[in-house]
Design an enzyme around this catalytic site. Structure first.
Site, PDB file in Angstrom:
ATOM      1  N   ASP A  73       0.863  -1.173   0.000  1.00  0.00           N
ATOM      2  CA  ASP A  73       0.000   0.000   0.000  1.00  0.00           C
ATOM      3  C   ASP A  73       0.905   1.230   0.000  1.00  0.00           C
ATOM      4  OD1 ASP A  73      -2.538   1.462   0.370  1.00  0.00           O
ATOM      5  OD2 ASP A  73      -1.645   1.985   2.297  1.00  0.00           O
ATOM      6  N   THR A 124       0.368   4.646   0.836  1.00  0.00           N
ATOM      7  CA  THR A 124       0.341   5.515   2.000  1.00  0.00           C
ATOM      8  C   THR A 124       0.676   4.729   3.263  1.00  0.00           C
ATOM      9  OG1 THR A 124      -1.368   6.836   0.936  1.00  0.00           O
ATOM     10  CG2 THR A 124      -1.030   7.176   3.290  1.00  0.00           C
ATOM     11  N   ASP A 137      -1.346  -0.107   6.391  1.00  0.00           N
ATOM     12  CA  ASP A 137      -1.535   0.422   7.734  1.00  0.00           C
ATOM     13  C   ASP A 137      -2.968   0.827   8.021  1.00  0.00           C
ATOM     14  OD1 ASP A 137      -1.672   2.618   6.090  1.00  0.00           O
ATOM     15  OD2 ASP A 137      -0.512   3.934   7.414  1.00  0.00           O
TER      16      ASP A 137
END
Length: 824
Positions: free
Chosen positions: A319, A321, A564
């Site tokens: 991912d 970000t 996250d």
């Protein structure tokens, strides 16, 4: 059907936003169970965990044998029960840890919910919200149930943890606000349409809480061996028991004379030798030690076999970000367009220091610090719908400044490469930078235009400001490591595909434009082809992330997923190895196999190295244990068919188990080893263990026949068998430890010294019932030991050639010639 009808009925209730539900209506809905109360099923019950790890076939066999020996007063021969006890404890412990993490999984953590009932705004517990309730939303609130917006005043909701979209979303009348999202600006009212188990957050959590163990080739292979032994242990046990009774004079005589106790002890000795319990325990210990080493490097292992898992990964999905980037924007640069205009710094300073400045505007505070108090006569705050904000200073109300997205502020001029501003915007956007334009007008800004939030007329560009996401400093180096190891990379994000692609290029990935996930095909085969062909994907929903992971797994890949946000949780849960940042949401960390406690992406190579060490060393150790299983099984069959007394007591097998397998295996399993993972662990191990085990079994059978011909006593025969098995076993250890270094020589040498001590110290000899085998038997022992060792050397030579040929297409010639295991 009744529940569905109730949901439909509640959806159709047009609750008056001004008064909300009445107390009577709330009571009725509560009685119907249409509340937000939700107690998710536990990920796995404690009883199921205990049953899976304690009440197994092999624990039953070992436990029964253990109890029988205790009843017979032969506790000295019952030490093998400790290994089974250790296996059960470690298995339960790691699964209880995983259960505790999953049971803590929660998306809805709002302390109170604000609702309108009987024309009064009140605060209640989130569980007391009912379907049809009017939710009163203000900045900082968490949406407690899926709701439809009825009224709004600049309402903005952060859904990034759910959808992956990093920007706050403007909500209009009729838009849906998902449970678990956060109100970041404005206010509004909304009607709850899905509550409890039907809400998005709880449905999401329920799916993520489903229990699953990480895929482990080591564990699967060992379980397969245990299953094979399990099928044979019953008939072989009866065969051995019958032979031992016959040796004791027959079933009747053995029972009458009491010699049946020794027959049972001999049978138990043969059966427990067949079960590679120590291999299971040693694998668990290797995993645990690997996890402890990683913990020292700030990597938390939620499930022990995950240490092995990352070493098998061939595609890692990232991912953007929070993984490749730190999740924050940073001011990059400013390009002046109209150098004749003054006051632009004051305008940027005011926009950056405004109380309601968004994350992008706040990045202006450091490069353009607040020069002092300055009053604004007119101000329109930023909205993600119109993508601009406007400002007029009280002491200069003849000019208006506008900061926003270039195409929204300047229209077509922002994308016209023939203009100065268009050329700058297009060039900078192509580099993956986020751009804003600062424009100015000296024409009056009518109050009517301000009220309707329309742009002022006569705007001209003053400057183009660029921002970039803060790329993690360790990301490029880590991705370079994975490329060198042949691990594919897929960048999956909810952001704009072009932005994601630009970040990917910054960290060293050779990619073109990103693929828009809204165009992903529905068919599994077509999806798999797209996933193989492209590296970067944007606008990906949480469900698509999970589907992409499954699509890669369906094409034979072992997939790791990092992230996250809650939007990553399902994909992280589904992946073979899920990796979460410690800065991420509790939900994501709960379902991840690994958590990077300090958020350093650069720890992943450490995890890979630790996993490779575990796999390579356990493969080496498994050859020791499987060799024992093979010779023990073969001995049981041969002695059962030939009706011979089993040549060992259980306590004597403890000598060979400890000195040739258990103790050295512990040290070998923890040695440094960076060999690359190659599938086929069990096949390679059995290729050595089967012929070696057969040789040892045949050697012991020949010795038993020869010793009986010499007329030596039963204690002398058992002592001679123990000597042969111990010396040959230590030699097998030395063969598998090659190439030898100082550390390995120390381990092997210590085992020979310990063997000598056991045979010379009177107390040890008495406990293990070791006696002088006699001169004639000594020559026979020496001859059989030497011949067996030479035969094992030939087996190992053939085995290495077999491995080199099998691995020709998987490892380089340099790895084979380096002296380490060519299978790696």
């Amino acid at each position: 059907m009744e529940a569905t009808a109730a949901v439909r009925d509640a959806d159709e209730v047009d609750t008056d936003p001004g008064t909300g539900l009445t107390a009577a209506r709330v009571a009725k809905l509560t009685a119907q169970g249409q509340t937000n109360a939700f107690t998710g099923d536990s990920s796995r019950s404690a009883w199921n965990i205990v049953k899976a790890n304690v009440f197994t076939l092999f624990n039953a066999i070992v436990g029964t044998c253990f109890l029988i020996l205790l009843v017979l007063g032969r506790w000295q021969d019952a030490l093998f029960g400790l290994a089974a006890f250790g296996n059960a404890i470690i298995g339960c412990w790691q699964e209880f840890r995983a259960k505790a993490a999953l049971d803590r999984f929660a998306l809805l953590n709002a302390p109170r919910a604000r609702v309108r009932r009987d024309s009064q705004d009140i605060e209640i517990a989130p569980a007391e919200v009912v379907q049809g309730d009017i939710l009163v939303l203000r900045a900082g609130d968490q949406v407690t149930a899926d709701a439809v917006v009825l009224e709004h005043r600049s309402l903005q909701v952060d859904e990034s943890m759910l959808t992956g979209e990093s920007d706050a979303v403007d909500k209009q009348d009729g838009d849906e606000a998902l449970s678990g999202s956060i109100v970041v600006a404005g206010e509004g009212i909304a009607r709850a349409v899905r509550v409890g188990a039907d809400s998005y957050a709880n449905r999401f959590a329920a799916e993520a809480k489903r229990f699953s163990l990480v895929a482990s080739e080591l564990r699967t292979s060992i379980d397969r061996v245990l299953k094979w032994v399990g099928w044979g242990i019953g008939p072989i046990g009866l065969l051995v028991l019958n032979a031992q009774m016959m040796v004791a004079g027959g079933w009747v005589t053995a029972w009458e004379t009491g010699t049946w106790t020794q027959a049972i002890v001999n049978t138990i000795s043969s059966l427990t030798a067949m079960i590679p319990l120590g291999l299971v325990l040693m694998t668990s210990i290797a995993f645990a030690v690997g996890a402890a080493r990683l913990a020292a490097r700030q990597v938390l292992v939620n499930e022990l076999p995950a240490v092995e898992g990352l070493a098998r990964v061939d595609i890692i999905c990232l991912d953007k970000t929070g993984t490749l980037t730190e999740g924050e924007l940073a001011y990059r640069d400013l390009v002046r367009i109209d150098r004749s205009v003054d006051g632009w710094k004051d305008a940027l300073s005011w926009f950056g220091s405004a109380p309601d400045a968004n994350a992008t505007a706040r990045c202006l505070r450091e490069p353009f610090p607040d020069a002092g108090p300055r009053e604004a006569s007119d101000y329109i705050s930023f909205s993600s719908a119109r993508k601009w904000s406007a400002l007029s200073f009280a002491d200069r109300d003849d000019e208006t400044w506008v900061l926003g997205a270039p195409e929204m502020v300047l229209g077509d001029a922002a994308t016209d490469a023939t203009t100065d501003v268009g050329e700058a915007v297009m060039r900078l956007a192509a580099e993956g930078l986020r751009t804003l334009v600062l424009a100015r007008t000296i024409e009056p800004y009518p109050a009517s235009a301000q009220k309707s939030e329309n742009l002022p007329a006569g705007l001209s560009p003053v400057a183009v400001i660029t921002f970039s996401e803060k790329v993690r400093p360790d990301a490029a180096k880590t991705l370079s490591y994975f490329r060198a190891q042949g691990v594919g990379v897929r960048v999956i994000s909810g952001d704009n595909p072009r932005t994601v692609a630009a970040i990917a290029r910054q960290v060293g990935l050779d990619v073109g434009e990103g693929y828009d996930a809204r165009q992903l095909p529905e068919g599994d085969d077509e999806l798999g082809a797209v996933l193989e062909a492209h590296t970067v994907f944007g606008r990906v929903t949480p469900e698509q992330k999970k589907r992409m992971v499954v699509g890669l797994q369906a094409r034979g890949h072992t997939v790791a997923m990092t992230g996250d946000g809650v939007n990553d949780a399902l994909a992280i849960k589904t992946a073979d190895i899920g990796i979460a940042m410690n800065s991420g949401s509790p939900a994501t960390k709960a379902v991840a196999r690994l958590v990077l406690l300090d958020g350093q992406f650069s720890h992943l190579p450490d995890v890979v190295a630790e996993g490779r060490q575990v796999i390579a060393n356990i493969e080496r150790v498994s050859m020791l244990f499987l060799t024992k299983t093979i010779y023990a099984t073969t001995l049981a069959v041969l002695f059962g068919v030939m009706v011979l007394e089993f040549p060992f007591l259980p306590r004597q097998l403890s000598i060979t188990d400890g000195l040739t397998i258990g103790i050295p295996a512990f040290f070998l399993a923890l040695m440094p080893n960076a060999s690359r993972y190659v599938p086929g662990f069990l096949r390679r191990s059995l290729a050595f263990a089967i012929p070696t085990g057969l040789l040892i079994a045949i050697a012991l059978t020949v010795y038993t026949r020869g010793a009986m011909a010499l007329g030596i006593t039963e204690p002398q025969l058992r002592t001679g068998s123990t000597i042969i098995l111990a010396i040959v076993g230590i030699w097998v250890l030395a063969v598998l430890a090659r190439p030898l270094n100082r550390y390995k020589v120390l381990v092997v040498g210590a085992m020979f010294i310990a063997l000598s001590i056991l045979f010379t110290v009177p107390l040890a000899g008495e406990f293990f019932q070791l006696v002088d085998p006699g001169e004639g038997a000594a020559y026979l022992i020496s001859l059989i030991t030497i011949v067996t060792i030479l035969a094992i050397e030939i087996v190992r030579l053939v085995h290495r050639r077999f491995l080199a040929k099998a691995a020709a297409g998987e490892v380089s010639a340099s790895e084979v010639s380096a002296g380490e295991e060519p299978s790696r």
